[in-house]
Enzyme design. Structure first.
Site, PDB file in Angstrom:
ATOM      1  N   HIS A   4      25.596  57.342  37.233  1.00 22.23           N
ATOM      2  CA  HIS A   4      27.037  57.345  37.003  1.00 22.23           C
ATOM      3  C   HIS A   4      27.405  56.226  36.038  1.00 22.23           C
ATOM      4  O   HIS A   4      26.613  55.293  35.820  1.00 22.23           O
ATOM      5  CB  HIS A   4      27.801  57.111  38.315  1.00 22.23           C
ATOM      6  CG  HIS A   4      27.723  58.223  39.301  1.00 22.23           C
ATOM      7  ND1 HIS A   4      27.324  58.028  40.608  1.00 22.23           N
ATOM      8  CD2 HIS A   4      28.001  59.541  39.178  1.00 22.23           C
ATOM      9  CE1 HIS A   4      27.356  59.189  41.245  1.00 22.23           C
ATOM     10  NE2 HIS A   4      27.769  60.116  40.401  1.00 22.23           N
TER      11      HIS A   4
ATOM     12  N   CYS B  41      29.797  52.165  45.611  1.00 20.21           N
ATOM     13  CA  CYS B  41      29.580  53.529  46.135  1.00 20.21           C
ATOM     14  C   CYS B  41      29.945  53.683  47.604  1.00 20.21           C
ATOM     15  O   CYS B  41      30.267  54.785  48.072  1.00 20.21           O
ATOM     16  CB  CYS B  41      28.110  53.937  45.982  1.00 20.21           C
ATOM     17  SG  CYS B  41      27.498  53.874  44.307  1.00 20.21           S
TER      18      CYS B  41
END
Length: 417
Positions: free
Chosen positions: A326, A411
């Site tokens: 990401h 996250c």
């Protein structure tokens, strides 16, 4: 070289959804405000004009109360069909409603006094428009032009003040955590017990820094579900539910949506397939939103996010991501807007106005606990020391088992406020 200016801070509050009930309330309240104000002004004028005699109030109260009620009905209809949209519409509406209400009320008052309808009564009723009812009519016109739009728009735009809560959504690790999807790392054995302990410590660190943690319903069978950040992105009080790029992760969204909808004051929307977007690809810096164009976030997902955010004065900047899972696996931002990251994990750094390289790959991720405090991984001591030297208080946690799964400190939670 002059440092680039910080992007303006994006709005934290959003206009709430205009429901039918809210619109009806705005229509009725705006009409009522004008009608009541006109009645009170008329009564006050008669009271002063009679030498402040209380008896006159009893004589005219019934007449003006009836006129105000009729005005309220007429203005409610007019405002419902858009009379408050322009000044000339309010002028016409106010004049027409005030005159009709005055004529009807005066006719009813005269009839109730036992006066039969006749030419004389007709002339009296018409003449009252420039005598008995003149102040009432003028008050209705002025009120419809000045007061009604303010009340109408104020009710439509009203949003209660946000509760002073700092909320973080978290989700307990799945029992099959070691089966989480990997794209840029070789698989390593996961110590489930240690991962659970590290997650507990991560949550405890948030609580110690004043954050209220809310657990999303556990999903023991969804290996990646602990990485809750990927399922929803917060923009002030706007929650954008993600559309995960990995098909195996799409069942994670439902429970996150339920949790988000239970937080008071949020507006919830979503990215729809064929668009895909993971929260880990979204980096917010003031009113600029960097979005990673990665294996998990496609062009349609970025387009939908841009469409959702443009009305709220955010600028969406797409960033190519091919070397990391990401965007936020490669970069995050300090509270002052400086982008920190690992150049080896980035395709391009020129899109960021201020970029500061970190010493360790695990040092790319920071969670803003406050404007002065940051949460980081203990796997990046040199980067933590560098950031502390910039005047920030750094809190470190061990999340080594999650880093084996391409996770980082961002996250494991979604900071709602």
């Amino acid at each position: 070289m002059t440092s680039p200016a910080m992007p303006p801070t994006a709005p934290a509050r959003f206009t709430p959804a205009i429901t039918p009930g809210r619109r009806v309330a705005a229509v009725l309240a705006s009409a009522a405000a004008v009608s009541l104000a006109a009645m009170l002004v008329s009564l006050l004028a008669f009271f002063i004009g009679s030498g402040q005699s209380p008896q006159v109030l009893g004589q005219v109260f019934g007449h003006f109360a009836l006129a105000a009620f009729i005005t309220w009905v007429l203005l409610s209809v007019a405002n419902a069909v858009g009379a408050t949209r322009a000044w000339f519409l309010t002028l016409i509406t106010g004049f027409t409603s005030g005159c009709l209400a005055a004529l009807i009320a005066t006719t009813a008052t005269a009839s109730s006094a036992g006066n039969p309808l006749s030419g004389a009564i007709f002339l009296f009723v018409v003449g009252s428009l420039v005598s008995l009812n003149l102040i009432f009519i003028l008050s209705v016109i002025v009120g419809e032009m000045l007061l009604a739009p303010v009340v109408f728009r104020g009710i439509l735009a009203y949003a209660p003040e946000a509760v002073d809560r700092r909320i973080a959504l978290v989700r307990i690790p799945a029992s099959n955590l070691d089966e989480a999807v990997l794209t840029h790392r070789d698989r390593q054995p996961i110590d489930q017990a240690l991962a659970d302990q590290q997650w507990d410590n991560y949550c405890a660190a948030l609580v110690a820094e004043g954050w209220e943690t809310i657990e999303v319903d556990a999903a023991p069978e969804l290996a990646d579900s602990v990485f809750v950040e990927d399922m929803v992105v917060m923009f002030g009080d706007l929650a954008v539910l993600a559309s995960p790029g990995a098909e195996s992760r799409r069942p994670e969204v439902d429970a996150v949506e339920r949790a988000v909808r239970e937080v008071p004051g949020l507006t919830v929307t979503r990215i729809e397939l064929p668009g895909t977007l993971d929260g880990g690809d979204v980096l917010k810096v003031g009113s600029t939103v960097y979005v990673g164009a990665s294996d998990r976030t496609n062009a349609e997902g970025i387009r939908q996010l841009r469409t959702l955010l443009t009305p709220h004065r955010y600028t969406v900047v797409a960033v190519p991501v091919t070397k990391a899972l990401h965007l936020k696996s490669a970069v995050t931002a300090l509270p002052d807007g400086t982008i920190i990251g690992d150049p080896a994990l980035l395709d391009v750094t020129s899109l960021f106005p201020r970029f500061l390289p970190v010493f360790e790959p695990e040092g790319v991720a920071v969670v803003e606990l406050s404007r002065e405090s940051l949460l980081m991984s203990s796997s990046a001591p040199q980067t933590a020391a560098m950031i502390a030297s910039l005047g920030y208080r750094v809190v470190t946690v061990d999340i080594g088992e999650f880093e084996k799964l391409e996770g980082c400190v961002t996250c494991l939670s979604v900071r709602v406020r």
